[in-house]
Design an enzyme around this catalytic site. Structure first.
Site, PDB file in Angstrom:
ATOM      1  N   LYS A 215     -16.971  19.255  -1.777  1.00 31.20           N
ATOM      2  CA  LYS A 215     -16.657  18.134  -2.689  1.00 31.20           C
ATOM      3  C   LYS A 215     -17.950  17.407  -3.054  1.00 31.20           C
ATOM      4  CE  LYS A 215     -13.881  13.915  -2.981  1.00 31.20           C
ATOM      5  NZ  LYS A 215     -12.554  13.349  -2.772  1.00 31.20           N
TER       6      LYS A 215
ATOM      7  N   ARG B 172       0.857  -1.206   0.000  1.00 34.61           N
ATOM      8  CA  ARG B 172       0.000   0.000   0.000  1.00 34.61           C
ATOM      9  C   ARG B 172       0.882   1.242   0.000  1.00 34.61           C
ATOM     10  NH1 ARG B 172      -3.146  -3.385   3.534  1.00 34.61           N
ATOM     11  NH2 ARG B 172      -2.359  -2.429   5.451  1.00 34.61           N
TER      12      ARG B 172
ATOM     13  N   LYS C 261     -11.011  15.552   5.428  1.00 33.70           N
ATOM     14  CA  LYS C 261     -12.189  15.156   4.632  1.00 33.70           C
ATOM     15  C   LYS C 261     -13.170  14.335   5.453  1.00 33.70           C
ATOM     16  CE  LYS C 261     -13.203  11.471   1.661  1.00 33.70           C
ATOM     17  NZ  LYS C 261     -12.882  10.530   0.578  1.00 33.70           N
TER      18      LYS C 261
HETATM   19  P1  13P Z   1     -13.635   8.879  -6.296  1.00 35.61           P
HETATM   20  O1  13P Z   1     -13.102  10.018  -7.111  1.00 35.61           O
HETATM   21  O2  13P Z   1     -13.042   7.535  -6.659  1.00 35.61           O
HETATM   22  O3  13P Z   1     -15.133   8.873  -6.235  1.00 35.61           O
HETATM   23  O4  13P Z   1     -13.116   9.095  -4.821  1.00 35.61           O
HETATM   24  C1  13P Z   1     -13.162  10.348  -4.280  1.00 35.61           C
HETATM   25  C2  13P Z   1     -13.380  10.254  -2.834  1.00 35.61           C
HETATM   26  O5  13P Z   1     -12.597  10.745  -2.068  1.00 35.61           O
HETATM   27  C3  13P Z   1     -14.595   9.573  -2.356  1.00 35.61           C
HETATM   28  O6  13P Z   1     -14.772   9.834  -0.996  1.00 35.61           O
END
Ligand code: 13P
Length: 335
Positions: free
Chosen positions: A217, A44, A134
Site C-alpha cells: 500500500k 462511530r 495493516k
Molecule cells: P487515506 O486514503 O485517507 O490516506 O487513508 C488510507 C490509510 O489507510 C492511511 O493509513
C-alpha cells in the site's frame, strides 16, 4: 497458489479495492467533529455500519480495514461487524500497529510501534474473523529526511510485522507512506519513495516473508502540497508506475494505493491513469480512507438517520474507483 496469495487476489481482483475504515478513535473524533457530529462509540458504529451494509460492498469492495473498537462491535441487528462484512462479500481486515511515535535518534521523524505482544493480538483478531492486517510506516520529505535511520527502522518493523502476520495465516498490508506534506518536487517524492520501498523489500526478504501473500500500500508519486512544482495527472501516473516497476519484486500480487490527502476525484483520476498505462503484472487498485468516505460523511452528518442517501454517495465513489482500477473511468461518469 498459496492460501495467502488467494486471499490477496480475492480482495483485489476484478477492480475490487479496499475501504480503509481503520481511523483510530482520535482520528475518527477529528473527522466527526469537523462535521459537527459528536464522537461517541454509537455514532462511530452507525456511520461505519451504514458503509459496511451498502450494496457496493458486493462487487466493488474486496476488503475493509477495521480499527480495534469496530472489529469488536455488533451491528444494530446484533451481528458481529466482521460477519456483516463477510456476508456482504468482502474480507474483514484489521489495523494492528499502535501508531507512529517520535523516533529516538531523529526526533523530527516517526517510527511505528506495536510489535510487542503482536503475536497474541493477531491470534485474537484471527479468531474474530480477520483475513488481513495493516501496518503503516510514515515518512516526511524535507532536505534531510527521510533519514537512513527512519527508512531502516520502519522497514525493519514492517518486515517483523509481516512475518508474524503470515505465521498467523493472514495477509499483511505493507504500508510505507511517504507523506504529501511539504515543498518537495515530484522528482524528490519519486527518489525518496523508491528508496523507502526498496528498503522495505530488502527487509521483507530477510525476514522470509512470502511476497506472493502480501499487498503493498504505497503513496502515488506527487509533488508536495506546498510545492511550486506542478505535475500533470498523466505524469503522476507515469512516475508512479516507473517507481513501482523499479522497486517492487514481481512476485507481489497486488498494489493498493492510499489516497493520502488527494481529493476524491484526483484519487480516482490518478488511479485510472495508472491503470491505463499499467504495463506490469501487478494489480493496481485502491485502499482509500478519505477518498472513499469524505462526501458520504459530509452528507451523513446532516442527517445521521438517512442511511439510504449516505449509501448512495458511498456506492457511487466505490463504483468510480472500481472502474478506475480497471482503467475504465471517465469524468463524465461523475454526478
Ligand atoms: P487515506 O486514503 O485517507 O490516506 O487513508 C488510507 C490509510 O489507510 C492511511 O493509513
Amino acid at each position: 497458489m498459496s492460501e495467502l496469495n488467494n486471499i490477496a487476489l480475492e480482495i483485489l481482483q476484478n477492480g475490487k479495492g479496499i475501504l480503509a475504515a481503520d481511523e483510530s478513535t482520535g482520528t475518527m473524533t477529528k473527522r466527526l467533529e469537523s462535521v459537527n457530529v459528536s464522537s461517541t462509540p454509537e455514532n462511530r458504529l452507525l456511520f461505519r455500519e451504514t458503509l459496511f451494509s451498502s450494496s457496493c460492498m458486493t462487487g466493488c469492495i474486496g476488503g475493509v480495514i477495521l480499527y480495534d473498537e469496530t472489529i469488536k462491535q455488533k451491528t444494530s441487528k446484533k451481528n458481529k461487524i466482521p460477519e456483516l462484512i463477510s456476508e456482504m462479500g468482502a474480507a474483514p481486515g484489521i489495523k494492528v500497529d499502535t501508531g507512529a511515535k517520535v523516533l529516538a535518534g531523529s526526533p523530527d521523524e516517526k517510527i511505528t510501534e506495536g510489535l510487542d505482544g503482536l503475536r497474541e493480538r493477531l491470534k485474537e483478531y484471527f479468531k474474530l474473523g480477520a483475513k488481513f492486517t495493516k501496518w503503516r510506516g510514515v515518512y516526511n520529505i524535507t532536505k534531510n529526511f527521510p533519514s537512513k535511520l527512519a527508512i531502516q527502522s520502519n522497514a525493519h518493523a514492517l518486515a517483523r510485522y509481516s512475518s508474524l502476520v503470515q505465521e498467523c495465516n493472514m495477509v499483511p498490508i505493507v504500508e510505507p507512506e511517504v507523506l504529501m506534506d511539504g515543498e518537495h518536487s515530484a522528482n524528490e517524492c519519486y527518489e525518496k519513495t523508491s528508496e523507502v520501498i526498496k528498503k522495505c523489500f530488502e527487509e521483507l526478504i530477510l525476514h522470509k516473508v512470502d511476497l506472493t501473500g502480501i499487498i503493498l500500500k504505497p503513496n502515488m508519486i506527487l509533488a508536495g502540497n506546498k510545492s511550486k512544482d506542478k505535475i500533470s495527472n498523466e505524469d503522476v501516473a507515469k512516475l508512479t508506475l516507473k517507481c513501482l516497476k523499479n522497486s517492487v519484486p514481481s512476485e507481489v500480487p497486488g498494489i493498493a494505493f492510499l489516497s493520502g490527502g488527494q481529493t476524491e476525484i484526483e484519487a480516482t483520476e490518478n488511479l485510472n491513469l495508472i491503470n491505463k498505462h499499467n504495463d506490469t503484472n501487478f494489480i493496481m487498485s485502491y485502499s482509500y480512507g478519505r477518498a472513499l468516505q469524505q462526501s458520504a460523511l459530509k452528507f451523513w452528518s446532516k442527517d445521521i438517520k438517512d442511511i439510504e442517501g449516505t449509501q448512495k454517495i458511498f456506492n457511487h465513489r466505490a463504483k468510480m474507483n472500481t472502474l478506475a482500477a480497471q482503467g475504465k473511468w471517465s469524468k463524465d461518469l461523475e454526478i
